[in-house]
Write an enzyme that holds these catalytic residues in place. Structure first.
Site, short mmCIF file in Angstrom:
data_model
loop_
_atom_site.label_atom_id
_atom_site.label_comp_id
_atom_site.label_asym_id
_atom_site.label_seq_id
_atom_site.Cartn_x
_atom_site.Cartn_y
_atom_site.Cartn_z
N LEU A 9 0.84 -1.20 0.00
CA LEU A 9 0.00 0.00 0.00
C LEU A 9 0.88 1.25 0.00
CD1 LEU A 9 -2.88 -0.91 2.49
CD2 LEU A 9 -2.54 -1.55 0.08
N ARG A 16 2.73 14.82 5.77
CA ARG A 16 3.67 15.29 6.79
C ARG A 16 5.12 15.34 6.32
NH1 ARG A 16 2.18 11.59 11.67
NH2 ARG A 16 1.04 10.46 10.06
N GLN A 72 -5.45 3.42 -6.80
CA GLN A 72 -6.58 3.68 -5.90
C GLN A 72 -6.96 5.14 -6.11
OE1 GLN A 72 -5.72 4.07 -1.74
NE2 GLN A 72 -7.80 3.50 -1.12
N THR A 78 -7.46 1.78 4.25
CA THR A 78 -6.54 0.70 3.90
C THR A 78 -7.26 -0.51 3.26
OG1 THR A 78 -6.68 -0.02 6.21
CG2 THR A 78 -4.75 1.27 5.59
N TYR A 346 41.72 16.93 -12.26
CA TYR A 346 40.43 16.47 -12.78
C TYR A 346 40.67 15.58 -14.01
CZ TYR A 346 36.04 16.22 -15.26
OH TYR A 346 34.94 15.74 -15.90
N ASN A 357 51.89 8.51 -14.93
CA ASN A 357 51.95 9.41 -13.78
C ASN A 357 51.36 10.75 -14.17
OD1 ASN A 357 53.28 9.87 -10.97
ND2 ASN A 357 53.78 11.67 -12.19
N TYR A 367 35.08 19.36 -22.11
CA TYR A 367 33.75 19.92 -22.43
C TYR A 367 33.93 21.29 -23.06
CZ TYR A 367 28.86 21.26 -21.39
OH TYR A 367 27.56 21.64 -21.45
C1 UD1 Z 1 -2.95 1.53 10.07
C2 UD1 Z 1 -3.81 0.43 10.72
C3 UD1 Z 1 -3.52 0.37 12.22
C4 UD1 Z 1 -2.03 0.14 12.45
C5 UD1 Z 1 -1.19 1.18 11.72
C6 UD1 Z 1 0.26 0.81 11.78
C7 UD1 Z 1 -5.87 0.35 9.45
C8 UD1 Z 1 -7.30 0.71 9.43
N1 UD1 Z 1 -5.20 0.73 10.52
O1 UD1 Z 1 -3.37 2.76 10.60
O2 UD1 Z 1 -4.25 -0.67 12.84
O3 UD1 Z 1 -1.74 0.14 13.84
O4 UD1 Z 1 -1.57 1.28 10.33
O5 UD1 Z 1 1.04 1.82 11.26
O6 UD1 Z 1 -5.40 -0.33 8.56
N2 UD1 Z 1 -3.09 3.84 2.36
C9 UD1 Z 1 -3.52 3.77 1.06
N3 UD1 Z 1 -4.79 4.19 0.76
C10 UD1 Z 1 -5.65 4.64 1.71
C11 UD1 Z 1 -5.20 4.71 3.04
C12 UD1 Z 1 -3.91 4.29 3.34
O7 UD1 Z 1 -2.76 3.35 0.18
O8 UD1 Z 1 -6.78 4.98 1.34
C13 UD1 Z 1 -1.73 3.39 2.68
C14 UD1 Z 1 -0.85 4.50 3.17
O9 UD1 Z 1 -0.10 5.05 2.09
C15 UD1 Z 1 0.08 3.78 4.14
C16 UD1 Z 1 -0.77 2.63 4.66
O10 UD1 Z 1 -1.80 2.45 3.74
O11 UD1 Z 1 1.20 3.23 3.49
C17 UD1 Z 1 -1.32 2.87 6.07
O12 UD1 Z 1 -2.21 3.96 6.08
P1 UD1 Z 1 -2.34 4.95 7.32
O13 UD1 Z 1 -3.35 5.97 7.01
O14 UD1 Z 1 -1.01 5.39 7.77
O15 UD1 Z 1 -2.96 3.97 8.46
P2 UD1 Z 1 -2.95 4.21 10.01
O16 UD1 Z 1 -4.02 5.14 10.38
O17 UD1 Z 1 -1.58 4.54 10.45
#
Ligand code: UD1
Ligand code: MG
Length: 444
Positions: A9, A16, A72, A78, A346, A357, A367
């Site tokens: 993912l 941030r 996506q 997630t 250089y 040498n 260049y």
């Molecule tokens: C998620 C978990 C949480 C876990 C934590 C660990 C879920 C609901 N929660 O929370 O239980 O403790 O990670 O770090 O899964 N992403 C997508 N598309 C989306 C949303 C997220 O690709 O629509 C990707 C983000 O880029 C990232 C990953 O999924 O790589 C996690 O997403 P993030 O929003 O950080 O989840 P957390 O709220 O941290």
């Protein structure tokens, strides 16, 4: 591992990071974060991989190629993100590992443990016990060790928040079941998102087996800001330093040696403080790299001595027993066995023959503002100090170049090339000049 695949993912915006680059493309040890995840998954033995990316990330698609990407379009959570990979995974019934692109330190060993557990359970979750459980999802485990649900922090009761076993985000799920479970999740929760984590409770309702494999907190560090990126970099650098020393290199001050993920050092390599290895560097045996040297995309043979302050730029190829001294920059050049380039020089787009040498202050003028040209220096040639070699130009085997020359025509084997104007001496001139000036000054 037989019949296993992975979904990474990486569609999150990573706001941030305050960056125009997608978060998972920020490099660690000279390689994008997401490629660390891909490499460790591949080493764990997965046979196919899909990376879920956002609709606005063309650079990321290239970074993960030749692996497939799935887009996506809306970031609805997630669970929704994993569903985006459904088509790419069509017909796959083995174990599917789900990993996050921003959690780059998970080892091949941990992924293997997950896949092994996936042989006997339909859902395996990688859990950990962080010093500060913060806002991680909590793993609700029954007395017999079975996992019954994952509760997101936002949705958790006080009792559930007191659980210190947390969700790392990594899961291994039976591929025949995964998408069916995902299609049943809803966004009826505190975040209004489709949580991947909800598949655990659904799987339990269906009587499927869910369990936890515990991992190490340091491996599960997620990168959300540049502060965490720096923390991850330190961890990776320490691993690479450790491995280099285990493999037979001496690092005088390991904390000041910076490696890339693919740096290769031979045996008995001595690295003095403050040396930087960019990507694609290979170093042979018995090499001494003196302080403050910077190497990238370069090959270094055996028994080479370089630095302090040597700079090897892309395309440098140093053969055995070469010497490269202080304030020397080399780019796209072959320096053959035993040649010496010891001071303030250089060399770019060039070949330096064996045992040649190169005197202090030699410059290959490669260049003209539009194109690059080649300089060829033969075996045993001697280039006098402060020489400009205006490329394209060739200096033959055993030829000499007089100091201070500007060489723009080829010099044949064994000849001397010299462009210095004849020297004139004026008898007594300096003494008379000094006497006249001293007298004028005394009168003032
Ligand atoms: C998620 C978990 C949480 C876990 C934590 C660990 C879920 C609901 N929660 O929370 O239980 O403790 O990670 O770090 O899964 N992403 C997508 N598309 C989306 C949303 C997220 O690709 O629509 C990707 C983000 O880029 C990232 C990953 O999924 O790589 C996690 O997403 P993030 O929003 O950080 O989840 P957390 O709220 O941290
Ligand atoms: Mg997160």
């Amino acid at each position: 591992m037989p019949n296993s695949a992975a979904i990474i993912l990486a569609a999150g915006l990573g706001t941030r990071m305050k960056s125009t680059l997608p978060k998972v493309m920020h490099p660690l040890a000279g390689r994008p974060m997401v490629n660390h995840v891909i490499a460790n998954l591949q080493n764990a033995g997965i046979s196919q991989l899909v990376c879920v990316v956002g609709p606005d990330m063309p650079g990321l698609e290239k970074t993960v190629a030749p692996h497939k990407t799935a887009i996506q379009a809306d970031r609805l959570g997630t669970g929704h993100a994993v569903l985006a990979a459904k088509e790419a995974m069509a017909g796959f019934n083995g174990s599917i590992l789900i990993a996050f692109g921003d959690t780059p330190l998970i080892s091949e060993h941990t992924f293997k443990k997950m896949l092994e557990a996936g042989q006997s359970s339909d859902v395996v979750v990688l859990g950990f016990r962080p010093a500060d459980p913060a806002a991680y999802g909590r793993l609700v485990v029954e007395d017999d060790g079975a996992l019954s649900a994952i509760v997101e922090y936002k949705d958790a009761t006080e009792d559930q928040r007191a659980i210190n076993l947390c969700n790392s985000g990594v899961m291994c799920v039976n591929g025949a079941k995964l998408f069916g479970l995902l299609e049943r999740i809803t966004n009826d929760n505190a975040a209004g998102e489709y949580y991947l984590t909800d598949i655990v409770a659904l799987a339990r309702k269906d009587g499927l087996e869910c369990r936890v494999v515990e991992g190490d907190e340091e491996e599960l560090l997620g990168v959300n800001s540049r502060v965490e990126l720096a923390r991850a970099e330190t961890i990776v650098q320490n691993q690479l330093r450790h491995q280099a020393m285990i493999n037979g290199a001496t690092l005088l001050d390991p904390s000041t040696t910076y490696f890339s993920f693919d740096t290769q050092l031979g045996k008995d390599v001595l690295v003095e403080p403050n040396v930087f290895f960019g990507p694609r560097v290979t170093v042979g045996d018995n090499v001494h790299i003196k302080a403050f040297s910077h190497l990238e995309d370069a090959t270094v043979g055996n028994e080479v001595v370089m630095g302090p302050y040597a700079r090897l730029r892309p395309g440098t190829d140093l053969k055995d027993k070469v010497k490269v001294g202080n304030f020397v920059e080399i780019k796209k050049a072959l320096i053959e066995e035993g040649a010496k380039v010891n001071h303030l020089t250089y060399i770019g787009d060039a070949r330096v023959g064996p045992n040649a040498n190169i005197g202090a202050g030699t410059i290959t003028c490669n260049y003209d503002g539009y194109f690059k040209y080649h300089t060829d220096i033969g075996a045993d040639a001697f280039i006098g100090s402060n020489t400009a070699l205006v490329a394209p130009v060739k200096v033959g085997d055993g030829a000499n170049i007089g100091a201070g020359s500007v060489i723009s025509k080829d010099v044949n084997n064994g000849d001397l090339g010299l462009t210095r104007s004849p020297q004139k001496n004026f008898k007594g001139w300096a003494s008379k000049f000094r006497a006249r000036k001293a007298q004028a000054k005394n009168k003032k």
